[in-house]
Design a protein around this motif. Structure first.
Motif, PDB file in Angstrom:
ATOM      1  N   TYR A 111     -30.614   7.756 -61.290  1.00 30.39           N
ATOM      2  CA  TYR A 111     -31.013   8.832 -61.785  1.00 30.39           C
ATOM      3  C   TYR A 111     -32.246   9.505 -61.001  1.00 30.39           C
ATOM      4  O   TYR A 111     -32.415  10.599 -60.557  1.00 30.39           O
ATOM      5  CB  TYR A 111     -31.404   8.684 -63.324  1.00 30.39           C
ATOM      6  CG  TYR A 111     -30.200   8.855 -64.026  1.00 30.39           C
ATOM      7  CD1 TYR A 111     -28.840   9.314 -63.655  1.00 30.39           C
ATOM      8  CD2 TYR A 111     -30.281   7.964 -65.259  1.00 30.39           C
ATOM      9  CE1 TYR A 111     -27.674   9.039 -64.551  1.00 30.39           C
ATOM     10  CE2 TYR A 111     -29.195   7.686 -66.070  1.00 30.39           C
ATOM     11  CZ  TYR A 111     -27.756   8.238 -65.656  1.00 30.39           C
ATOM     12  OH  TYR A 111     -26.654   8.171 -66.419  1.00 30.39           O
ATOM     13  N   ASN A 112     -33.214   8.562 -60.841  1.00 27.91           N
ATOM     14  CA  ASN A 112     -34.495   8.989 -59.716  1.00 27.91           C
ATOM     15  C   ASN A 112     -33.898   9.496 -58.343  1.00 27.91           C
ATOM     16  O   ASN A 112     -34.488  10.470 -57.893  1.00 27.91           O
ATOM     17  CB  ASN A 112     -35.096   7.669 -59.932  1.00 27.91           C
ATOM     18  CG  ASN A 112     -36.687   7.966 -59.479  1.00 27.91           C
ATOM     19  OD1 ASN A 112     -37.406   9.273 -60.053  1.00 27.91           O
ATOM     20  ND2 ASN A 112     -37.230   7.467 -58.370  1.00 27.91           N
ATOM     21  N   LYS A 161     -33.465   9.595 -67.665  1.00 28.87           N
ATOM     22  CA  LYS A 161     -34.389   8.894 -67.340  1.00 28.87           C
ATOM     23  C   LYS A 161     -35.161   8.216 -68.436  1.00 28.87           C
ATOM     24  O   LYS A 161     -35.664   7.113 -68.454  1.00 28.87           O
ATOM     25  CB  LYS A 161     -35.053   9.274 -66.075  1.00 28.87           C
ATOM     26  CG  LYS A 161     -34.781   9.373 -64.681  1.00 28.87           C
ATOM     27  CD  LYS A 161     -35.439  10.038 -63.668  1.00 28.87           C
ATOM     28  CE  LYS A 161     -36.651   9.173 -63.536  1.00 28.87           C
ATOM     29  NZ  LYS A 161     -37.690   9.658 -62.336  1.00 28.87           N
ATOM     30  N   LEU A 162     -35.861   9.363 -68.925  1.00 26.15           N
ATOM     31  CA  LEU A 162     -36.690   8.980 -70.149  1.00 26.15           C
ATOM     32  C   LEU A 162     -36.047   7.916 -71.284  1.00 26.15           C
ATOM     33  O   LEU A 162     -36.465   7.309 -71.739  1.00 26.15           O
ATOM     34  CB  LEU A 162     -37.210  10.200 -70.907  1.00 26.15           C
ATOM     35  CG  LEU A 162     -38.297  10.136 -71.987  1.00 26.15           C
ATOM     36  CD1 LEU A 162     -39.266   9.497 -71.467  1.00 26.15           C
ATOM     37  CD2 LEU A 162     -38.614  11.564 -72.406  1.00 26.15           C
ATOM     38  N   HIS A 163     -34.866   8.453 -71.563  1.00 22.97           N
ATOM     39  CA  HIS A 163     -34.155   7.526 -72.389  1.00 22.97           C
ATOM     40  C   HIS A 163     -33.890   5.986 -72.075  1.00 22.97           C
ATOM     41  O   HIS A 163     -34.264   5.215 -72.869  1.00 22.97           O
ATOM     42  CB  HIS A 163     -32.462   8.167 -72.517  1.00 22.97           C
ATOM     43  CG  HIS A 163     -31.595   7.594 -73.572  1.00 22.97           C
ATOM     44  ND1 HIS A 163     -31.855   7.292 -75.032  1.00 22.97           N
ATOM     45  CD2 HIS A 163     -30.763   6.769 -73.387  1.00 22.97           C
ATOM     46  CE1 HIS A 163     -31.187   6.591 -75.508  1.00 22.97           C
ATOM     47  NE2 HIS A 163     -30.073   6.099 -74.652  1.00 22.97           N
ATOM     48  N   LEU A 164     -33.556   6.108 -70.672  1.00 22.05           N
ATOM     49  CA  LEU A 164     -33.273   4.532 -70.091  1.00 22.05           C
ATOM     50  C   LEU A 164     -34.765   3.975 -70.216  1.00 22.05           C
ATOM     51  O   LEU A 164     -34.835   2.758 -70.554  1.00 22.05           O
ATOM     52  CB  LEU A 164     -33.098   4.731 -68.633  1.00 22.05           C
ATOM     53  CG  LEU A 164     -31.428   5.003 -68.614  1.00 22.05           C
ATOM     54  CD1 LEU A 164     -30.978   5.221 -67.259  1.00 22.05           C
ATOM     55  CD2 LEU A 164     -30.418   4.176 -69.299  1.00 22.05           C
ATOM     56  N   LYS A 165     -35.714   4.835 -69.864  1.00 21.92           N
ATOM     57  CA  LYS A 165     -37.195   3.910 -69.964  1.00 21.92           C
ATOM     58  C   LYS A 165     -37.425   3.447 -71.310  1.00 21.92           C
ATOM     59  O   LYS A 165     -37.957   2.347 -71.546  1.00 21.92           O
ATOM     60  CB  LYS A 165     -38.319   4.796 -69.415  1.00 21.92           C
ATOM     61  CG  LYS A 165     -39.481   4.194 -69.058  1.00 21.92           C
ATOM     62  CD  LYS A 165     -40.330   5.348 -68.404  1.00 21.92           C
ATOM     63  CE  LYS A 165     -41.717   4.722 -67.752  1.00 21.92           C
ATOM     64  NZ  LYS A 165     -42.442   5.787 -67.126  1.00 21.92           N
ATOM     65  N   ASP A 166     -37.101   4.390 -72.361  1.00 24.12           N
ATOM     66  CA  ASP A 166     -37.398   3.895 -73.891  1.00 24.12           C
ATOM     67  C   ASP A 166     -36.524   2.598 -74.015  1.00 24.12           C
ATOM     68  O   ASP A 166     -37.081   1.553 -74.769  1.00 24.12           O
ATOM     69  CB  ASP A 166     -36.936   5.016 -74.586  1.00 24.12           C
ATOM     70  CG  ASP A 166     -37.905   6.262 -74.641  1.00 24.12           C
ATOM     71  OD1 ASP A 166     -39.146   5.964 -74.250  1.00 24.12           O
ATOM     72  OD2 ASP A 166     -37.656   7.224 -75.229  1.00 24.12           O
ATOM     73  N   GLU A 216     -31.303  -0.260 -62.833  1.00 22.06           N
ATOM     74  CA  GLU A 216     -30.570   0.201 -61.750  1.00 22.06           C
ATOM     75  C   GLU A 216     -30.231   1.614 -61.880  1.00 22.06           C
ATOM     76  O   GLU A 216     -30.213   2.185 -61.073  1.00 22.06           O
ATOM     77  CB  GLU A 216     -29.261  -0.731 -61.380  1.00 22.06           C
ATOM     78  CG  GLU A 216     -29.780  -2.046 -60.912  1.00 22.06           C
ATOM     79  CD  GLU A 216     -28.551  -3.169 -60.824  1.00 22.06           C
ATOM     80  OE1 GLU A 216     -27.648  -2.738 -61.637  1.00 22.06           O
ATOM     81  OE2 GLU A 216     -28.745  -4.186 -60.484  1.00 22.06           O
ATOM     82  N   GLU A 217     -29.796   1.585 -63.147  1.00 21.47           N
ATOM     83  CA  GLU A 217     -29.235   3.326 -63.534  1.00 21.47           C
ATOM     84  C   GLU A 217     -30.025   4.006 -63.713  1.00 21.47           C
ATOM     85  O   GLU A 217     -30.089   5.155 -62.939  1.00 21.47           O
ATOM     86  CB  GLU A 217     -28.425   3.226 -64.936  1.00 21.47           C
ATOM     87  CG  GLU A 217     -27.869   4.349 -65.405  1.00 21.47           C
ATOM     88  CD  GLU A 217     -27.339   4.355 -66.655  1.00 21.47           C
ATOM     89  OE1 GLU A 217     -26.834   5.233 -67.265  1.00 21.47           O
ATOM     90  OE2 GLU A 217     -26.863   2.820 -67.087  1.00 21.47           O
ATOM     91  N   ARG A 239     -28.867  -6.688 -69.399  1.00 23.88           N
ATOM     92  CA  ARG A 239     -29.033  -5.367 -69.564  1.00 23.88           C
ATOM     93  C   ARG A 239     -30.365  -4.804 -69.114  1.00 23.88           C
ATOM     94  O   ARG A 239     -29.962  -3.693 -68.772  1.00 23.88           O
ATOM     95  CB  ARG A 239     -28.979  -5.410 -71.541  1.00 23.88           C
ATOM     96  CG  ARG A 239     -29.133  -3.851 -71.889  1.00 23.88           C
ATOM     97  CD  ARG A 239     -28.022  -3.520 -72.502  1.00 23.88           C
ATOM     98  NE  ARG A 239     -28.071  -2.050 -73.139  1.00 23.88           N
ATOM     99  CZ  ARG A 239     -27.742  -0.936 -72.665  1.00 23.88           C
ATOM    100  NH1 ARG A 239     -27.018  -1.076 -71.599  1.00 23.88           N
ATOM    101  NH2 ARG A 239     -27.978   0.277 -73.233  1.00 23.88           N
ATOM    102  N   LEU A 240     -31.244  -5.286 -69.281  1.00 19.95           N
ATOM    103  CA  LEU A 240     -32.597  -4.669 -68.664  1.00 19.95           C
ATOM    104  C   LEU A 240     -32.321  -4.352 -67.031  1.00 19.95           C
ATOM    105  O   LEU A 240     -32.698  -3.295 -66.504  1.00 19.95           O
ATOM    106  CB  LEU A 240     -33.531  -5.505 -68.894  1.00 19.95           C
ATOM    107  CG  LEU A 240     -35.015  -5.284 -68.124  1.00 19.95           C
ATOM    108  CD1 LEU A 240     -35.189  -3.761 -68.886  1.00 19.95           C
ATOM    109  CD2 LEU A 240     -36.059  -6.158 -68.657  1.00 19.95           C
ATOM    110  N   THR A 241     -31.792  -5.339 -66.331  1.00 21.24           N
ATOM    111  CA  THR A 241     -31.292  -5.060 -65.116  1.00 21.24           C
ATOM    112  C   THR A 241     -30.398  -4.112 -64.919  1.00 21.24           C
ATOM    113  O   THR A 241     -30.722  -3.200 -63.806  1.00 21.24           O
ATOM    114  CB  THR A 241     -30.934  -6.319 -64.501  1.00 21.24           C
ATOM    115  OG1 THR A 241     -31.894  -7.455 -64.540  1.00 21.24           O
ATOM    116  CG2 THR A 241     -30.549  -6.287 -62.891  1.00 21.24           C
TER     117      THR A 241
END
Length: 70
Positions: A26-27, A54-59, A21-22, A15-17
């Motif tokens: 977005y970036n 991006k922020l949501h994914l980073k969290d 990638e996602e 999941r982290l991988t």
């Protein structure tokens, strides 16, 4: 986590991988958008949307890293 004991990544690692990638996709979209000298109103909204995603994914990634280390 027994998935890592046999060399196979466990579900959290996979999941982290996927999240990384996602986040990268977005970036790339955001960078392409920001290369434009001027953004339309729709493009400005898309910029905000991509930054929030991006922020949501980073969290999520941060939370998963903590769970993987535990």
């Amino acid at each position: 986590m027994d998935g890592e004991s046999n060399g196979q990544p466990d579900g959290e690692t996979q999941r982290l991988t996927r999240l990384k990638e996602e986040h990268g996709r977005y970036n790339q979209q955001l960078e392409a958008l920001l290369c434009k000298p001027h953004l339309s109103q729709d493009e400005q909204l898309e910029e905000i949307r991509l930054k929030k995603l991006k922020l949501h994914l980073k969290d999520e990634m941060y939370g998963l890293r903590g769970a993987i280390r535990a």
